[in-house]
Scaffold this motif. Structure first.
Motif, PDB file in Angstrom:
ATOM      1  N   TYR A  40     -10.197  -0.092  -3.043  1.00 28.95           N
ATOM      2  CA  TYR A  40      -8.873   0.124  -2.627  1.00 28.95           C
ATOM      3  C   TYR A  40      -7.805   0.916  -3.495  1.00 28.95           C
ATOM      4  N   THR A  65       0.872  -1.072   0.033  1.00 32.68           N
ATOM      5  CA  THR A  65      -0.203   0.026  -0.036  1.00 32.68           C
ATOM      6  C   THR A  65       0.925   1.175  -0.093  1.00 32.68           C
ATOM      7  N   ASP A  66       1.812   1.419   0.968  1.00 31.80           N
ATOM      8  CA  ASP A  66       2.513   2.389   0.980  1.00 31.80           C
ATOM      9  C   ASP A  66       3.522   2.476  -0.453  1.00 31.80           C
ATOM     10  N   MET A 121      -5.384   0.249   5.380  1.00 32.26           N
ATOM     11  CA  MET A 121      -6.367   1.633   5.318  1.00 32.26           C
ATOM     12  C   MET A 121      -7.447   1.544   6.198  1.00 32.26           C
ATOM     13  N   LEU A 170      -4.511  -4.223   4.859  1.00 31.96           N
ATOM     14  CA  LEU A 170      -3.715  -3.690   3.932  1.00 31.96           C
ATOM     15  C   LEU A 170      -3.274  -2.153   4.312  1.00 31.96           C
ATOM     16  N   LEU A 177      -6.212   4.867  -2.626  1.00 33.82           N
ATOM     17  CA  LEU A 177      -4.621   5.064  -2.606  1.00 33.82           C
ATOM     18  C   LEU A 177      -4.620   6.720  -2.696  1.00 33.82           C
ATOM     19  N   TYR A 236      -9.277  -4.156   4.064  1.00 38.68           N
ATOM     20  CA  TYR A 236      -9.031  -3.064   3.948  1.00 38.68           C
ATOM     21  C   TYR A 236      -7.623  -2.620   5.234  1.00 38.68           C
ATOM     22  N   ALA A 286      -2.447  -3.666  -7.990  1.00 38.98           N
ATOM     23  CA  ALA A 286      -3.334  -3.361  -6.884  1.00 38.98           C
ATOM     24  C   ALA A 286      -4.231  -4.313  -6.778  1.00 38.98           C
ATOM     25  N   ASP A 318     -10.168   6.398   5.041  1.00 39.97           N
ATOM     26  CA  ASP A 318      -9.860   5.968   3.715  1.00 39.97           C
ATOM     27  C   ASP A 318     -11.221   5.875   2.749  1.00 39.97           C
ATOM     28  N   THR A 359      -2.972  -7.526  -5.354  1.00 40.76           N
ATOM     29  CA  THR A 359      -2.797  -7.447  -4.110  1.00 40.76           C
ATOM     30  C   THR A 359      -4.036  -7.399  -3.312  1.00 40.76           C
ATOM     31  N   ARG A 366       1.469   4.208  -2.796  1.00 37.51           N
ATOM     32  CA  ARG A 366       1.229   5.680  -2.580  1.00 37.51           C
ATOM     33  C   ARG A 366       2.272   6.236  -3.176  1.00 37.51           C
TER      34      ARG A 366
END
Length: 913
Positions: A119, A49-50, A154, A152, A123, A149, A69, A175, A72, A53
């Protein structure tokens, strides 16, 4: 002979097939990553996730990240909730990411599909809204998918009825926010009644996925969300007018069932005029004189109440109240009221207590609310029949997603009988035959009245073990639906649209486990009981499958093909076998309205005997054509309503944007000065004609209005008598004197205090005038249709007059604000200055199409985002008893707490209010 279009479709596939095929390369790319991603540890998977971003911050686009994504999320879902999205679900997710509607059949896992684009779009950090039709689904989906979420990294939150403002702000800051369409719309309206930016809940409208998109954006599109306050009681007027209608004969009025309209003939109008004269209600000689517009509105409502609204079909009387029945779902809608006096007319007809009408304080339709989102997408089981409307109004393309397993349901041709009696006799025989072979049956009806009539016929035939699901018994709904797939079960449902609970063959395992394990604490016993339930349900499922699966038997066609398709779609879930058939008669509403007389004569000539049915694909096609006509008419109505609402929406946007600018401004002194100068321009031009001599000036009237609006006593007549004075000289002197008075007031009270007061006065005045403007627009809307009789376009008339009304609003704003600020006397410190506050009493109304409940009919939690607000008033600091909070009145959030603690109110007693 095969047409060229059909031949091309056979060779190349339909445009929908081609679009679905275009997603396959990305599906293959996601599948290719699966092995690599499965090898990652939980920490490494969550860390992606990071990484995504950072890539976005570095200039990557969302489309660039779609494949990794989605891969994932698929792996996270498999690990966390044990569900691995199928390839067709990946396709559904891509459709939602592309601002389109994914049409997916019942049971295909739309809830899981949404996690993929949610998701990806979350982001960006701008907030994603997932819209559901009731609180239960919002909470269920947020808790269920929120696990994915959270894994991951969020945050997920839910907006439900009863939350306070702080909780709402926190939920919108997450989010991903799950909420109902009602909550989102009302939060938007309430935000635009707030008086500082910090107290607003929403942070923008970036990306939304609407579940049951056809229900929310089509079925509910004609009903605006309304926040309102009460008007004066006029129950006597309603009762008086209601008594006139039974005195009229059928020759006195005309009814159009197709258009749902009623009007009086010349004879009827004459009779009414005489009755109204005797009652002292008619002004002038004619009912249609301009001063009788309100009376015309009331008598039309009374006529509709008696001749177009049917008890137990359109509404029921319960506990002395008129409760509306939703035409699409057949559910009771407590708290929902017809607008513009129609509900009061029904209350008068049924002789129950007449509730006062409400004045609209703020309103918006779902059409205009959801068009504010930068990106909008939707999902449902049935959208293709409304594809044109979705495209024209929302710019959304409908894409049909293939099912994971082929549909095994057999959709049979309709059986058409001459009379309703013959039809119901055949239905009873069909239900009995299905029950005898242990096939579960779902019977669809179009009204409560018909479902109860069918229930009575079943009892007469000796069938007693059945369930009735309609607005009268919706409290037991989830349990009834959960068992509708049990072998031999019979469930009668009114307008069986999406109910939020799957009908699973053999019964719903999870529902049974939840119910039957209540109170059992021992883990071993729970595990044993769970295994027994699963084994029993599997055995029942095998039995139901061998009997042919769920049999959907419809007793009538709905005027919308989409509602029929929803009913059919309850059977054949996830490749299960099933069957559907519609039983019709020439006396059904749809058949009767669309010319069944000719068909009846033809069938008699063909020698159709009593009890025999005609079954042919041509009949189905003819009915579909009739339904298409109704759908087209309803689309035209919604399109026309939107054109009118767009006029108000454009003005709403201007007002709401102006409010935001004012709230964001630390100081509105320049705006106030500009208003003051424009008022002076208006006063001067009103009393000094262009290029007129000084002796032609109306200086006495100008002096009077300068006193009224500027609070100044100036020697205007002496100025006008001066040699060579010009209009501009006079304007400059007035401006100088007014600016001087304003400056003196600012020096007297201090710039900070005056800035606060100016901002408060401008906002409160703007809100007051906007509410009056909404009432004026409502009145204009109700009478502008009559302009068509004079060969003038009602829409153009509405646009031009609404614009004039808006210009009047802006002019009044300048006058009112200037008049107040040039008179204001502040006797308290800044902290105690009158704070702007929301209206004393507010009610929010809109019905949830799925639950049938008005979520805004009861007071919210303390401090809560405000369906009903308690009256509040300002109290001088000297009148407040520190030990008695009941004497404090309304306290500003940033004031020192009246209790004497030295803390701000919001950190002291205000923390609980």
């Amino acid at each position: 002979m095969v047409s060229f279009g059909n031949l091309a479709r056979k060779i190349f596939g339909s445009s929908n097939d081609r679009r679905v095929r275009a997603y396959q390369p990305r599906v293959d790319a996601i599948n290719a990553l699966e092995e690599e991603i499965q090898a990652l540890s939980d920490g490494d998977l969550a860390a992606r996730t990071d990484m995504f971003r950072e890539q976005l911050a570095g200039g990557a686009k969302l489309d660039d990240l779609l494949v990794p994504a989605f891969a994932t999320v698929r792996e996270a879902a498999r690990r966390v909730i044990g569900l691995r999205p199928f390839d067709v679900q990946l396709i559904g997710g891509m459709i939602l990411h592309e601002n389109s509607i994914a049409e997916m059949k019942t049971g295909e896992g739309k809830t899981l599909v949404a996690t993929l684009p949610v998701y990806l779009n979350a982001l960006e950090g701008k907030g994603v809204h997932v819209v559901t039709v009731n609180d239960y689904l919002a909470q269920r989906d947020a808790e269920w998918m929120g696990q994915v979420y959270a894994f991951l990294g969020m945050t997920t939150a839910t907006i439900v009825h009863g939350l306070d403002d702080d909780a709402r702000r926190a939920a919108y800051a997450a989010d991903i926010t799950y909420a109902t369409n009602n909550e989102l719309g009302f939060d938007y309206l309430r935000d635009n009644m707030k008086y500082d930016r910090q107290s607003m809940a929403q942070r923008g409208h970036h990306y939304a996925i609407v579940d049951e998109v056809d229900s929310i954006l089509i079925d509910e599109a004609r009903t605006p969300l309304i926040i309102s306050g009460p008007l004066d009681d006029r129950s006597e007027l309603y009762n008086t007018i209601d008594a006139f209608i039974p005195m009229l004969s059928e020759a006195d009025y005309e009814i159009d069932e197709k258009q749902r309209s009623a009007s009086f003939t010349e004879d009827g109008t004459e009779k009414l005029e005489n009755m109204l004269k005797e009652a002292g209600l008619l002004k002038g000689e004619s009912l249609y004189d301009i001063e009788n517009v309100a009376i015309v509105h009331h008598v039309n409502n009374a006529l509709k109440a008696h001749r177009l609204f049917t008890r137990d079909k359109d509404y029921i009387v319960r506990n002395g109240e008129i409760v509306i029945i939703d035409e699409f779902t057949g559910r009771m809608m407590p708290g929902r009221r017809y607008s513009e006096g129609q509900h009061q007319a029904l209350e008068a007809k049924e002789h129950v207590k007449i509730q006062p009408e409400n004045q609209t304080l703020a309103s918006i339709t779902f059409q205009n609310y959801f068009r504010m989102y930068t990106k909008l997408a939707g999902m449902t089981g049935t959208a293709a029949t409304e594809a044109e409307e979705f495209g024209n109004i929302y710019g959304l393309e409908v894409v049909e997603v293939p099912t994971n397993l082929p549909i095994a349901r057999a959709d049979e041709d309709d059986e058409v009988y001459r009379t309703a009696e013959e039809k119901y006799k055949a239905i009873i025989e069909e239900i009995t035959a299905a029950r005898n072979k242990k096939q579960p049956v779902l019977v669809g009806t179009t009204s409560i009245e018909k479902s109860e009539a069918l229930a009575a016929l079943l009892k007469e035939a000796g069938v007693k073990d059945f369930q009735v699901l309609n607005a009268r018994y919706h409290e037991q709904e989830a349990h009834i639906i959960s068992q509708a797939g049990v072998p031999g079960s019979i469930t009668i449902a009114t307008n069986m649209a999406g109910r939020g609970t799957d009908i699973q063959l053999g019964g719903n395992v999870e529902m049974r486990i939840e119910q039957e394990l209540q109170g059992i604490e021992d883990e071993a016993e729970r595990a044993k009981k769970t295994a027994e339930i699963r084994a029993e349900v599997q055995k029942l499922k095998d039995q139901a499958i061998s009997a042919g699966g769920l049999y959907v038997l419809a007793t009538e066609r709905h005027e919308s093909r989409r509602i029929d398709n929803q009913l059919r779609g309850r059977s054949g879930r996830q490749g299960d076998p099933g069957r559907s058939k519609f039983f019709l008669s020439l006396q059904d509403d749809l058949m009767r309205i669309f010319g069944s007389d000719r068909m009846d004569g033809m069938l008699q000539k063909l020698g159709l005997k009593e009890g025999e049915a005609i079954v042919h694909p041509w009949i189905n096609k003819a009915l579909e054509r009739a339904q298409k006509k109704v759908e087209a008419r309803n689309f035209d109505i919604r399109k026309n309503l939107l054109k009118f609402d767009d006029v108000m929406n454009d003005q709403r946007k201007v007002i709401f944007e102006q409010r935001l600018e004012l709230m964001d401004s630390e100081d509105v002194t320049e705006d106030v000065a500009e208003m003051r100068h424009e008022v002076i321009d208006t006063l001067v031009s009103r009393h000094i004609p262009e290029k007129a001599y000084a002796e032609q000036w109306d200086t006495a009237a100008l002096k009077e209005e300068v006193g009224q609006y500027l609070n100044l006593d100036l020697p205007i007549e002496e100025w006008a008598a001066e040699e060579g004075i010009a209009e501009d000289d006079l304007r400059e002197r007035l401006t100088a004197e007014a600016d001087k008075a304003a400056t003196e007031r600012t020096e007297r009270y201090g710039p900070e205090t005056m800035a606060y007061v100016e901002k408060s006065v401008v906002l409160q005045t703007l809100d007051h005038l906007w509410r009056e403007h909404l009432v004026n627009l409502d009145h204009l809307r109700s009478v502008v249709g009559f302009r068509g009789m004079a060969q003038r376009d009602p829409l153009q008339e509405y646009k031009s007059e609404a614009f004039e009304l808006f210009q009047t609003l802006l002019s009044q704003l300048r006058m009112h604000v200037t008049g107040q600020l040039m008179r204001v006397e502040i006797v308290q410190q800044a902290a105690d200055a009158p704070q702007p506050h929301e209206p004393d009493t507010m009610e929010a109304h809109h019905i949830d199409a799925t639950t049938g409940e008005d979520e805004f009919s009861e007071p919210p939690a303390i401090g809560g985002g405000a369906a009903v607000m308690a009256p509040s008033r300002m109290v001088a600091a000297s009148e407040r008893d520190p030990n008695d909070p009941s004497t404090w009145g309304k306290v500003g959030r940033n004031e020192l707490c009246p209790c004497g603690s030295g803390k701000k109110y919001k950190h002291c007693h205000g923390a609980y209010a």
